[in-house]
Structures are given as C-alpha cells and as structure tokens.
Write a protein that holds these residues in place. Structure first.
Motif, mmCIF file in Angstrom:
data_model
loop_
_atom_site.group_PDB
_atom_site.id
_atom_site.type_symbol
_atom_site.label_atom_id
_atom_site.label_comp_id
_atom_site.label_asym_id
_atom_site.label_seq_id
_atom_site.Cartn_x
_atom_site.Cartn_y
_atom_site.Cartn_z
ATOM 1 N N THR A 1 11.332 -0.683 -6.859
ATOM 2 C CA THR A 1 12.644 -1.003 -6.293
ATOM 3 C C THR A 1 12.623 -0.913 -4.775
ATOM 4 O O THR A 1 13.127 -1.806 -4.074
ATOM 5 C CB THR A 1 13.714 -0.054 -6.855
ATOM 6 N N THR A 2 12.024 0.161 -4.272
ATOM 7 C CA THR A 2 11.932 0.341 -2.820
ATOM 8 C C THR A 2 11.102 -0.766 -2.187
ATOM 9 O O THR A 2 11.467 -1.318 -1.140
ATOM 10 C CB THR A 2 11.317 1.709 -2.488
ATOM 11 N N PHE A 3 9.994 -1.105 -2.832
ATOM 12 C CA PHE A 3 9.133 -2.174 -2.327
ATOM 13 C C PHE A 3 9.893 -3.494 -2.263
ATOM 14 O O PHE A 3 9.837 -4.210 -1.253
ATOM 15 C CB PHE A 3 7.904 -2.317 -3.227
ATOM 16 N N ASP A 4 10.627 -3.824 -3.310
ATOM 17 C CA ASP A 4 11.370 -5.083 -3.337
ATOM 18 C C ASP A 4 12.412 -5.138 -2.223
ATOM 19 O O ASP A 4 12.567 -6.173 -1.554
ATOM 20 C CB ASP A 4 12.053 -5.270 -4.688
ATOM 21 N N GLN A 5 13.132 -4.048 -2.018
ATOM 22 C CA GLN A 5 14.156 -4.036 -0.974
ATOM 23 C C GLN A 5 13.534 -4.201 0.411
ATOM 24 O O GLN A 5 14.031 -4.978 1.234
ATOM 25 C CB GLN A 5 14.961 -2.737 -1.038
ATOM 26 N N PRO B 1 21.673 -4.944 9.470
ATOM 27 C CA PRO B 1 22.086 -6.257 8.943
ATOM 28 C C PRO B 1 21.748 -6.487 7.483
ATOM 29 O O PRO B 1 22.252 -7.438 6.877
ATOM 30 C CB PRO B 1 21.353 -7.250 9.841
ATOM 31 N N TYR B 2 20.904 -5.633 6.898
ATOM 32 C CA TYR B 2 20.507 -5.818 5.503
ATOM 33 C C TYR B 2 21.013 -4.694 4.601
ATOM 34 O O TYR B 2 20.540 -4.541 3.478
ATOM 35 C CB TYR B 2 18.980 -5.885 5.391
ATOM 36 N N SER B 3 21.975 -3.934 5.056
ATOM 37 C CA SER B 3 22.421 -2.767 4.294
ATOM 38 C C SER B 3 22.970 -3.144 2.917
ATOM 39 O O SER B 3 22.872 -2.371 1.959
ATOM 40 C CB SER B 3 23.483 -1.993 5.081
ATOM 41 N N ALA B 4 23.552 -4.339 2.790
ATOM 42 C CA ALA B 4 24.155 -4.755 1.515
ATOM 43 C C ALA B 4 23.124 -4.976 0.417
ATOM 44 O O ALA B 4 23.490 -5.102 -0.763
ATOM 45 C CB ALA B 4 24.983 -6.021 1.715
ATOM 46 N N LEU B 5 21.851 -5.000 0.768
ATOM 47 C CA LEU B 5 20.809 -5.164 -0.256
ATOM 48 C C LEU B 5 20.833 -4.029 -1.265
ATOM 49 O O LEU B 5 20.356 -4.182 -2.390
ATOM 50 C CB LEU B 5 19.423 -5.224 0.400
ATOM 51 N N GLN B 6 21.359 -2.889 -0.876
ATOM 52 C CA GLN B 6 21.339 -1.719 -1.751
ATOM 53 C C GLN B 6 22.558 -1.623 -2.652
ATOM 54 O O GLN B 6 22.656 -0.711 -3.468
ATOM 55 C CB GLN B 6 21.211 -0.457 -0.893
ATOM 56 N N ILE B 7 23.492 -2.552 -2.515
ATOM 57 C CA ILE B 7 24.724 -2.465 -3.306
ATOM 58 C C ILE B 7 24.481 -2.831 -4.761
ATOM 59 O O ILE B 7 24.969 -2.163 -5.676
ATOM 60 C CB ILE B 7 25.815 -3.365 -2.693
ATOM 61 N N LEU B 8 23.728 -3.896 -5.004
ATOM 62 C CA LEU B 8 23.465 -4.355 -6.363
ATOM 63 C C LEU B 8 21.966 -4.360 -6.634
ATOM 64 O O LEU B 8 21.166 -4.666 -5.759
ATOM 65 C CB LEU B 8 24.009 -5.771 -6.588
ATOM 66 N N ALA C 1 0.833 -1.204 0.000
ATOM 67 C CA ALA C 1 0.000 0.000 0.000
ATOM 68 C C ALA C 1 0.868 1.254 0.000
ATOM 69 O O ALA C 1 0.539 2.260 -0.645
ATOM 70 C CB ALA C 1 -0.935 -0.008 1.207
ATOM 71 N N GLU C 2 1.978 1.202 0.698
ATOM 72 C CA GLU C 2 2.892 2.342 0.716
ATOM 73 C C GLU C 2 3.531 2.561 -0.651
ATOM 74 O O GLU C 2 3.982 3.676 -0.957
ATOM 75 C CB GLU C 2 3.977 2.130 1.774
ATOM 76 N N ALA C 3 3.574 1.511 -1.462
ATOM 77 C CA ALA C 3 4.133 1.616 -2.815
ATOM 78 C C ALA C 3 3.057 1.910 -3.854
ATOM 79 O O ALA C 3 3.350 1.955 -5.059
ATOM 80 C CB ALA C 3 4.871 0.331 -3.185
ATOM 81 N N GLY C 4 1.796 2.099 -3.404
ATOM 82 C CA GLY C 4 0.727 2.472 -4.318
ATOM 83 C C GLY C 4 -0.323 1.420 -4.570
ATOM 84 O O GLY C 4 -1.283 1.667 -5.305
ATOM 85 N N PHE C 5 -0.164 0.223 -4.008
ATOM 86 C CA PHE C 5 -1.137 -0.856 -4.217
ATOM 87 C C PHE C 5 -2.550 -0.368 -3.888
ATOM 88 O O PHE C 5 -2.758 0.300 -2.878
ATOM 89 C CB PHE C 5 -0.777 -2.029 -3.304
ATOM 90 N N PRO C 6 -3.548 -0.646 -4.725
ATOM 91 C CA PRO C 6 -3.517 -1.559 -5.886
ATOM 92 C C PRO C 6 -3.182 -0.890 -7.217
ATOM 93 O O PRO C 6 -3.245 -1.537 -8.252
ATOM 94 C CB PRO C 6 -4.938 -2.111 -5.903
#
Length: 281
Positions: free
Chosen positions: A80-84, A159-166, A66-71
């Motif tokens: 991209t933000t939603f996936d991360q 702990p998940y900061s590396a998700l943004q590297i690639l 919903a924060e990404a606009g759903f539906p």
C-alpha cells in the motif's frame, strides 16, 4: 514541450507477457531496456523521451521498490505504501501529459520493457490487464498515475494528500465511471473532500460509496458539476451521499430515532439538524 513515450503495441506486448510469466525476477532484470525494436511514437505533440530520462525514472522506481523489500515479496502494508509513493513519483517525475497517459501502449512499454522486474514483483503471475493496460484502471503503473492526476492540487502544501483518503478498490469505483465522473479532477477532488469529512464507522462504506456514485451518475445528465463553485458542489454531493446513507440505514434494524442520530453523527454540520423527511411520523 511534453514528452512522448515509446509505445509497445499489443502484437508485441502479448508474447512478451506470456514469456515473462515463466521467468524469475533476476531473469526479468536481464530483460530491462530503454528501447524496443517494435516500439513506436506518435508523430507530433512533443519531444521523444531520452534514454537518460527513462533510466532516471527506472532508478527512482527501483529505489522505491527496494524500500518496500524488492526483490523479496512485500507485506500488504508495504504494498500500500509503495503504491501511494509510486503514484506520486510517476506523476511528478515522468513528464507525461494526460493525452499520453491515456495510451495503454505506453504503460505496456513501461511494464514490459523498462520495468518488467518491478511489474512482476508487485504482481506475481499478474493477469493481463496489470501489464498490458487493456484496462488502464487495473494497470500496475497506469492506474497510479491517473489516481495522482485526479487528486493533484497544485496550490496545496501537500498536493497529493488526497491519495490517502480512499484505498485502491474504492478509488477504482470512481475511476471505473470515468466517462461521467472519474475523468474530471474537479469532481473527483470534491468527492474525496466530501467523503473525507464523513464518519462512516459502523457502516459498510463500500456499499455507501457505490450507491453514492450511482446517484451522481443519475444526476450527471442534468447537472454540470464543473460549473458549480466548490461550496455549491460540495453541498450537492453531501445531499447525494446523505440519501445513500439514509437508504442503507432504512434497511437496518435501527428504529427511526436511532437512524436519525446516526445520520446526524455522520454529517456534522447545521444542515443535518433538520429531521430527514421520510423519518417524520
């Protein structure tokens, strides 16, 4: 005790996938459930996940969507933000273990029974592997859980900061080679750590990454990456990626001095002060 998730076998998942291709998001909401008559569980290894847990997980994912606009259709940045954020949520809140998460049938259940509306919102008219998990590296949820699993560093403040590297496509290059490389969190974290320290502006980073990973694949039969401490492993990886950069620049229009300058600007440490051997007159 680990949680056991329901598994939707392919014989039941495929007809649902084809049926759902013709439904709207609002119609898919009506198909949401925490159970399915044909769902199965492995016999041992943990406790079956409760309906309450599944409902809680769904609510968290729907709130995030919903924060990404759903539906409504999200823009690329929102996707991209939603996936991360979804990767972090699934890994931290689902209670799945790697053994469970390796089962495509679990991801098929989540995509087609618990969250079909989210699946078909994120990927309208999705190809089969996005929801059936015939390839977990492509599954809407499975690929994100594994991405988070491979970069997770419990001792870090984030702990998940590396998700943004690639990005997704680049990370998939690593995970697609999971038999030799992508199945080792220790090695994946090292790859990301080394990659994050490079300044690849002006280069085709995708070509560098693919060549770099191919060099690691050739090293894998002769080098036990997980037996190396972090500084030694990082040094090995930096040497391999340096070779990839050098090979790429050798096919450019730059002269030797320009190539050496570019290499030194990419690898900002004392080891790069030496002249690359093949550049010597």
């Amino acid at each position: 005790m680990s949680l056991l998730y329901p598994r939707l076998l392919s014989g039941q998942a495929k007809p649902l996938y084809h049926e759902y291709l013709g439904l709207s998001i609002s119609e898919l909401v009506q198909r949401v459930d925490t159970n399915h008559d044909s769902a199965v569980y492995v016999a041992i290894g943990g406790d079956r996940v409760s309906d309450e847990k599944l409902k809680e997980l769904r609510k968290l994912v729907v709130d995030l969507a919903a924060e990404a606009g759903f539906p409504e259709k999200p823009d690329p940045h929102s996707q991209t933000t939603f996936d991360q954020r979804l990767a972090i949520l699934l890994h931290s809140e689902s209670g799945l273990t790697p053994a469970e998460a390796a089962s495509g049938d679990i991801w098929a259940f989540l995509a087609l029974i618990l969250m079909p509306d989210i699946s078909f919102w994120r990927y309208p008219n999705p190809p089969r592997d996005r929801v059936l998990a015939t390839d977990i590296t492509r599954h809407i949820f499975g690929r994100l859980w594994w991405r988070a699993q491979l970069v997770h560093s419990a001792g870090d403040r984030d702990p998940y900061s590396a998700l943004q590297i690639l990005g997704e496509a680049a990370f998939d290059q690593i995970y697609a080679r999971r038999a030799a490389l992508g199945g080792s969190p220790y090695l994946v974290k090292a790859i990301l750590r080394v990659w994050n320290g490079l300044d690849l502006r002006g280069l085709n980073s995708r070509r560098v990454l693919i060549d770099f990973l191919m060099r690691l694949l050739r090293l894998a039969p002769f080098l036990q990456f997980e037996t190396l401490d972090e500084p030694t492993l990082d040094a090995e990886l930096r040497m391999a990626v340096r070779e990839s950069v050098t090979a790429l620049l050798a096919n450019s229009d730059l002269d030797r001095s320009e190539i050496q300058y570019k290499i030194n600007s990419i690898f900002k440490d004392a080891s790069t002060e030496r002249i690359t051997p093949w550049l010597n007159p």
